[in-house]
Scaffold this motif. Structure first.
Motif, PDB file in Angstrom:
ATOM      1  N   GLU A 191       0.817  -1.227   0.000  1.00 43.23           N
ATOM      2  CA  GLU A 191       0.000   0.000   0.000  1.00 43.23           C
ATOM      3  C   GLU A 191       0.845   1.269   0.000  1.00 43.23           C
ATOM      4  N   SER A 238       5.647   5.037  19.383  1.00 40.83           N
ATOM      5  CA  SER A 238       4.993   4.762  18.091  1.00 40.83           C
ATOM      6  C   SER A 238       5.791   5.409  16.963  1.00 40.83           C
ATOM      7  N   TYR A 270       5.735   6.697  12.887  1.00 37.77           N
ATOM      8  CA  TYR A 270       4.848   7.135  11.805  1.00 37.77           C
ATOM      9  C   TYR A 270       5.687   7.415  10.567  1.00 37.77           C
ATOM     10  N   ALA A 299       1.068   7.516   7.881  1.00 35.87           N
ATOM     11  CA  ALA A 299       0.573   6.202   8.318  1.00 35.87           C
ATOM     12  C   ALA A 299       1.421   5.729   9.495  1.00 35.87           C
ATOM     13  N   LYS A 300       0.746   5.211  10.508  1.00 38.45           N
ATOM     14  CA  LYS A 300       1.467   4.580  11.618  1.00 38.45           C
ATOM     15  C   LYS A 300       2.119   3.297  11.099  1.00 38.45           C
ATOM     16  N   ARG A 335       3.705  -0.585  11.565  1.00 44.14           N
ATOM     17  CA  ARG A 335       3.525  -1.788  12.389  1.00 44.14           C
ATOM     18  C   ARG A 335       4.658  -1.893  13.409  1.00 44.14           C
ATOM     19  N   PHE A 365       2.780  -0.730   6.942  1.00 47.65           N
ATOM     20  CA  PHE A 365       1.836   0.210   7.544  1.00 47.65           C
ATOM     21  C   PHE A 365       0.889  -0.545   8.478  1.00 47.65           C
ATOM     22  N   ALA A 366       0.577   0.071   9.616  1.00 45.10           N
ATOM     23  CA  ALA A 366      -0.407  -0.500  10.535  1.00 45.10           C
ATOM     24  C   ALA A 366      -1.812  -0.057  10.171  1.00 45.10           C
ATOM     25  N   GLU A 367      -1.917   0.869   9.211  1.00 39.62           N
ATOM     26  CA  GLU A 367      -3.221   1.443   8.846  1.00 39.62           C
ATOM     27  C   GLU A 367      -3.110   2.002   7.431  1.00 39.62           C
ATOM     28  N   ALA A 368      -4.248   2.275   6.823  1.00 36.47           N
ATOM     29  CA  ALA A 368      -4.221   2.906   5.495  1.00 36.47           C
ATOM     30  C   ALA A 368      -3.709   4.333   5.650  1.00 36.47           C
ATOM     31  N   LYS A 405      -3.269   8.232   5.634  1.00 34.15           N
ATOM     32  CA  LYS A 405      -4.275   9.304   5.729  1.00 34.15           C
ATOM     33  C   LYS A 405      -3.691  10.594   5.161  1.00 34.15           C
ATOM     34  N   TYR A 433      -1.032  13.267  13.457  1.00 31.58           N
ATOM     35  CA  TYR A 433      -1.876  13.251  12.256  1.00 31.58           C
ATOM     36  C   TYR A 433      -2.366  14.641  11.829  1.00 31.58           C
TER      37      TYR A 433
END
Ligand code: FUB
Length: 345
Positions: free
Chosen positions: A146, A161, A163, A207-208, A210, A216-219, A221, A276
Motif C-alpha cells: 500500500e 509509536s 509514523y 501512516a502509523k 507496524r 503500515f499498521a493502517e491505510a 491518511k 496526524y
C-alpha cells in the motif's frame, strides 16, 4: 531557484556568501535525513550522479542508483562517507531512481526507508535493514504494501509509536493517486490530475507503522495543512502548499511538520497537536537555495537544533548534482522557527 536564473549567478561570490559549505565534496549528496544514534550524527542522503538523463518536470534527471551514509561526531567536525550502503541492483522490486531516503532505529536494528520506481514505472517505498546505522542494508524483496509516491520520513513519537510521512507531486506521482488507484494517463504531463487552483491542495500522507516497522499498521491518511482561517491550503497557493520532502519533529510538545513547496523552492512548516494533524501553516524555514529542489531535515544535537539541507552551489547550479549542508536552526520565544537565508546579502 529556477534553471533560467542559473546563468546569471557568480558562483565564487555566492559560495563566499553561503552560510555553510558542502559536508562532502568527493560525491554529490542531497535530501539529507539526519538522526542522532548513540551520540553521533548520521545523515541519510540521496547520492546524486549524472546519468545523462535530460532535465524534465518529471525528475527523470534524478537517476540515482545507490546510497552512501554520512556520519559526523558533531555538526562542526568532518563528515565521513561510510561507502556503499545499498544499491538498486540489490533491491528485487526496484528498477531505478533511488530518491530521498530516511532511517530509524528500533531494538538495535536500523531501518532504511527509500523510494524507487518499480519495473512498472510506479514509485513505491521500500525498506532495508542492518545491524549498523551505516549499513550495508539488506532490502526486503517487496516494496511496503500500500505504499506509493516518494520521500518517506519516519518519526518516532515519545510513546514509542513510529509514523511514516510521505508523498511528492509531479515526478513523485502523488497526483496520480487521487482516486486511490494509480492513474497512468498522460504519462508525460506533470500537471495531469492536479486539482484546480481554487481546490484544496494535495496532501502529504501519514501512516502509523507496524511494530516490526516493515509495513503500515493502517491505510495512509491525508495530512491536512490549514491556513490562518482554518481552511485547507489551496492548490494555487504554491508558496505555501505541500509539494514534497516531508519531515516531522517535536519541539516543546508541539508537532512541527515541514516540507518543500517545490516550484516555489521554499521549505515551510505547519504546527499541530498530534502526529496526524490537522496542521496550521506557520511560516518559512529556508529561503530558496541554488538549484530547483529544496529538501531538508531538522535534528537536535546536544541541546542545539540544526537544519540539514542541500544546494547546487558545488556543481555551479546543476539541478541534479547537489551537496548536503548544515546550519543552526533557532526558535523565537513563541516557538516560531526563525527563517534562514542560505546566502548572506
Ligand atoms: O532527490 C530526488 C528528489 O528531489 C527528492 O525525492 C525530492 O524531495 C527532491 O529533492
Amino acid at each position: 531557484m529556477p534553471e533560467d536564473k542559473i546563468d546569471q549567478i557568480d558562483f565564487d561570490d555566492l559560495n563566499q556568501r553561503a552560510i555553510s559549505q558542502p559536508l562532502v565534496t568527493h560525491i554529490y549528496t542531497a535530501d539529507p535525513s539526519a538522526h542522532v544514534f548513540n551520540g553521533k550524527i548520521y545523515i541519510y542522503p540521496s547520492h546524486d550522479i549524472d546519468a545523462g538523463e535530460a532535465f524534465d518536470d518529471l525528475g527523470s534527471h534524478f537517476a540515482m542508483e545507490d546510497y552512501h551514509i554520512l556520519s559526523m561526531d558533531s555538526p562542526q567536525t568532518e563528515a565521513i562517507d561510510n561507502g556503499l550502503a545499498l544499491h538498486v541492483n540489490d533491491v528485487p522490486w526496484a528498477d531505478k531512481q533511488l530518491w530521498a531516503p530516511d532511517a530509524t532505529e528500533k531494538d538495535g536494528t536500523y531501518y532504511l526507508f527509500f523510494p524507487a520506481k518499480g519495473h512498472d514505472g510506479i514509485f513505491r517505498i521500500g525498506v532495508a535493514t542492518s545491524s549498523s546505522p551505516v549499513g550495508p542494508f539488506k532490502a526486503k524483496p517487496e516494496a511496503i504494501q500500500e505504499s506509493f509516491s516518494i520521500d518517506p520520513a519516519v518519526f518516532k513519537d515519545d510513546n514509542g509509536s513510529y509514523y511514516m510521512y510521505f508523498g511528492g507531486i509531479w515526478g513523485g506521482q502523488l497526483q496520480r493517486w487521487r482516486t486511490g488507484n494509480f492513474n497512468s494517463g498522460h504519462p508525460e504531463s506533470p500537471v495531469a490530475f492536479l486539482p484546480e487552483n481554487n481546490e484544496p491542495a494535495l496532501c502529504a500522507k501519514v501512516a502509523k507503522l507496524r511494530d516490526d516497522l516493515l509495513g503500515f499498521a493502517e491505510a495512509p491518511k491525508d495530512l491536512l495543512i490549514l491556513d490562518e482561517n482554518g481552511d485547507p491550503l489551496l492548490n494555487g497557493d504554491n508558496s505555501r502548499r505541500f509539494f514534497e520532502a516531508s519531515w516531522m519533529h517535536k519541539y516543546n510538545g508541539k508537532y512541527y511538520f515541514s516540507y518543500s513547496t517545490g516550484d516555489t523552492h521554499l521549505v515551510c512548516y505547519a504546527l499541530g497537536d498530534n502526529p496526524y494533524g490537522p496542521f496550521t501553516y506557520a511560516g518559512r524555514i529556508l529561503e530558496p537555495v541554488v538549484g530547483w529542489t529544496s529538501h531538508h531535515s531538522i535534528c537536535e544535537f546536544e541541546g542545539q537544533w540544526y537544519l540539514f539541507y542541500h544546494d547546487s552551489s558545488l556543481s555551479k547550479g546543476v539541478t541534479h548534482l547537489r551537496s548536503v549542508k548544515v546550519t543552526p536552526l533557532e526558535y523565537d520565544e513563541n516557538g516560531k522557527i526563525k527563517t534562514i537565508a542560505p546566502y548572506s546579502s
